[in-house]
Design a protein around this motif. Structure first.
Motif, PDB file in Angstrom:
ATOM      1  N   THR A   1       6.525   2.556  -1.565  1.00 11.01           N
ATOM      2  CA  THR A   1       7.371   1.731  -2.435  1.00 11.01           C
ATOM      3  C   THR A   1       6.797   0.325  -2.580  1.00 11.01           C
ATOM      4  OG1 THR A   1       9.339   2.974  -1.757  1.00 11.01           O
ATOM      5  CG2 THR A   1       9.698   0.825  -2.766  1.00 11.01           C
ATOM      6  N   GLU A   2       6.360  -0.263  -1.464  1.00  9.64           N
ATOM      7  CA  GLU A   2       5.764  -1.604  -1.512  1.00  9.64           C
ATOM      8  C   GLU A   2       4.514  -1.620  -2.379  1.00  9.64           C
ATOM      9  OE1 GLU A   2       4.976  -2.983   2.422  1.00  9.64           O
ATOM     10  OE2 GLU A   2       7.082  -2.855   3.065  1.00  9.64           O
ATOM     11  N   TYR A   3       3.709  -0.547  -2.248  1.00 11.34           N
ATOM     12  CA  TYR A   3       2.468  -0.474  -3.028  1.00 11.34           C
ATOM     13  C   TYR A   3       2.773  -0.421  -4.523  1.00 11.34           C
ATOM     14  CZ  TYR A   3      -1.999   1.223  -4.807  1.00 11.34           C
ATOM     15  OH  TYR A   3      -3.170   1.361  -5.518  1.00 11.34           O
ATOM     16  N   ILE A   4       3.748   0.397  -4.879  1.00 10.28           N
ATOM     17  CA  ILE A   4       4.122   0.533  -6.288  1.00 10.28           C
ATOM     18  C   ILE A   4       4.614  -0.794  -6.848  1.00 10.28           C
ATOM     19  CG2 ILE A   4       5.825   1.581  -7.853  1.00 10.28           C
ATOM     20  CD1 ILE A   4       5.561   4.141  -6.119  1.00 10.28           C
ATOM     21  N   GLU A   5       5.450  -1.468  -6.095  1.00  8.55           N
ATOM     22  CA  GLU A   5       5.987  -2.751  -6.549  1.00  8.55           C
ATOM     23  C   GLU A   5       4.877  -3.789  -6.709  1.00  8.55           C
ATOM     24  OE1 GLU A   5       8.894  -3.613  -3.600  1.00  8.55           O
ATOM     25  OE2 GLU A   5      10.451  -2.344  -4.518  1.00  8.55           O
ATOM     26  N   ALA A   6       3.929  -3.785  -5.770  1.00  6.31           N
ATOM     27  CA  ALA A   6       2.849  -4.768  -5.818  1.00  6.31           C
ATOM     28  C   ALA A   6       1.851  -4.477  -6.939  1.00  6.31           C
ATOM     29  CB  ALA A   6       2.120  -4.793  -4.469  1.00  6.31           C
ATOM     30  N   ARG A   7       1.563  -3.200  -7.142  1.00  6.98           N
ATOM     31  CA  ARG A   7       0.525  -2.855  -8.118  1.00  6.98           C
ATOM     32  C   ARG A   7       1.031  -2.754  -9.539  1.00  6.98           C
ATOM     33  NH1 ARG A   7      -3.312   2.604  -8.268  1.00  6.98           N
ATOM     34  NH2 ARG A   7      -3.891   2.382 -10.455  1.00  6.98           N
ATOM     35  N   PHE A   8       2.215  -2.164  -9.724  1.00  8.81           N
ATOM     36  CA  PHE A   8       2.651  -1.824 -11.075  1.00  8.81           C
ATOM     37  C   PHE A   8       3.740  -2.730 -11.650  1.00  8.81           C
ATOM     38  CE2 PHE A   8       1.076   2.202  -9.263  1.00  8.81           C
ATOM     39  CZ  PHE A   8       0.105   2.508 -10.210  1.00  8.81           C
ATOM     40  N   ALA A   9       4.203  -3.698 -10.884  1.00  7.44           N
ATOM     41  CA  ALA A   9       5.287  -4.558 -11.389  1.00  7.44           C
ATOM     42  C   ALA A   9       4.882  -5.281 -12.658  1.00  7.44           C
ATOM     43  CB  ALA A   9       5.699  -5.558 -10.333  1.00  7.44           C
TER      44      ALA A   9
END
Length: 414
Positions: free
Chosen positions: A399-407
């Motif tokens: 979840t953290e990765y998605i938020e950091a990469r795709f936000a």
């Protein structure tokens, strides 16, 4: 150096279906079909909605009688009310000329007509009834799929080809003649439609068979002899793994060759089962080939004697379920998240290497290995997880990765 072949879409004609362009080198479109009685407005609406929300970009409905013809505009109204802009294709056999003439609201409500040249009529009426349907498509500015089927071929054309083949010094097999009849029926019908006045960029061709090798051979010829947009579908593919494998093999080979602009998986569902599986199969086929991305994918090892623990299996399943559940929210919030690749591996042999190839991956301990699980992010070891909460901790990292990469919608390479 070993390089991947470039997949180029061959079709030159681009067809507009309710504002969505099909063909002309554009991404392949996923299609499905209802199995409800179209006359049952509520059940048909609910199934169309389910298919559309699952990712079907065109939904076809049977229009076989007066009640079905009257129901289609009502179904369209419900879809528009709920802002479900799904293109509806109407499937006609035998009486399509009459239904389109008698029910103008039907003709307007549909976004595409499907005509089977072998089922538009018999004898002298056939040509005129085909002509009426094409005229209605022209009048209401609708594209047409001319879809031949080996179960309902034009018998006059087939008999003529069989006779000619019988007189040949080197006669072809009956299957070869059948395949040629499919190709000729599709192309000559399209040419007739053009002569009546339907533009080539309003025509999609299909030729349905139920054997993979026949489908491949027929579509190669359709692609070689014409420039119309093409719809791929292995008809009566079957149930379960058989239907999925047959569809994936036949359509996958053609898609790899750049043949096919819309696709369907004609799977037989379990009694009372959902039709959504045929949508998922099409999406996964396109994603596996690298032609389109629909949802994040989880790569996981199959397990062996080194991976006696079921932890990696459970984690792979829970992560895939988590990603699928979150996608409706993430799709709008995180542009590009559908390209995410997650790896869940079960031991040290290939685990670290496979995890490095993924965007984010975890290598769980196998039999006899240290009870630690390294996590790799963008090819580099970023964390080491231990204890009983590895699954929850890894899910949080995803979840953290998605938020950091795709936000911001930016790729990591940007």
């Amino acid at each position: 150096m070993v390089s991947l072949p470039e997949i180029k879409r061959h079709r030159t004609h681009k067809v507009n279906v309710r504002g969505m362009a099909v063909g002309g080198g554009l991404p392949v479109v996923v299609q499905s079909m209802t199995n409800t009685d179209t006359a049952d407005v509520q059940k048909s609406y609910q199934q169309i909605k389910e298919l559309f929300l699952a990712g079907s970009e065109i939904v076809r409905v049977t229009v076989n009688n007066d009640d079905a013809a009257k129901a289609v505009p009502k179904i369209r109204e419900l879809l528009d009310r709920d802002r479900l802009s799904v293109p509806l294709a109407g499937c006609f056999h035998y009486n399509g000329h009459k239904l389109l003439t008698d029910y103008p609201d039907l003709a307007r409500s549909l976004d595409k007509y499907r005509i089977n040249p072998g089922n538009v009529g018999f004898g002298q009426k056939r040509d005129r009834q085909f002509e009426v349907m094409i005229e209605k498509a022209i009048e209401y500015q609708k594209p047409v799929r001319i879809g031949v089927n080996w179960g309902s071929l034009d018998q006059d054309m087939l008999a003529e080809l069989m006779d000619k083949n019988g007189q040949s010094a080197n006669p072809a097999s009956a299957d070869e003649v059948m395949r040629e009849a499919l190709v000729q029926s599709a192309i000559t019908s399209a040419e007739k439609a053009e002569k009546i006045g339907l533009p080539a960029d309003c025509i999609i061709l299909s030729a349905k068979v139920s054997r993979a090798q026949d489908l491949i051979a027929v579509y190669r010829e359709l692609a070689r002899r014409s420039s119309y947009a093409l719809h791929l579908g292995l008809t009566e593919a079957g149930m379960g793994s058989k239907g999925i494998v047959a569809t994936a093999v036949a359509e996958g080979i053609l898609l790899q060759e750049g043949i096919g602009d819309t696709i369907r998986a004609s799977l037989t569902p379990e009694p009372g089962g959902s039709r959504v599986q045929e949508v998922k199969v099409c999406q996964e086929l396109l994603q596996v080939l690298g032609l389109r991305s629909f949802a994040p994918q989880v790569s996981a090892c199959p397990g062996c004697g080194r991976t006696t623990s079921t932890v990696f299996q459970e984690l792979a399943g829970s992560i895939q379920k988590f990603l699928d559940t979150q996608m409706p929210v993430w799709k709008a919030k995180y542009p590009g998240v559908e390209t995410l690749n997650v790896a869940v591996m079960g031991c040290i042999v290939n685990g670290p290497g496979e995890s490095k190839h993924a965007d984010i991956g975890i290598s769980l301990p196998g039999t006899g290995e240290s009870p630690v699980a390294p996590v790799f992010i963008d090819g580099k070891k970023a964390h080491t997880l231990r204890g009983d909460n590895i699954a929850q901790e890894f899910q949080a990292l995803v979840t953290e990765y998605i938020e950091a990469r795709f936000a911001t919608g930016k790729d990591r390479a940007a």
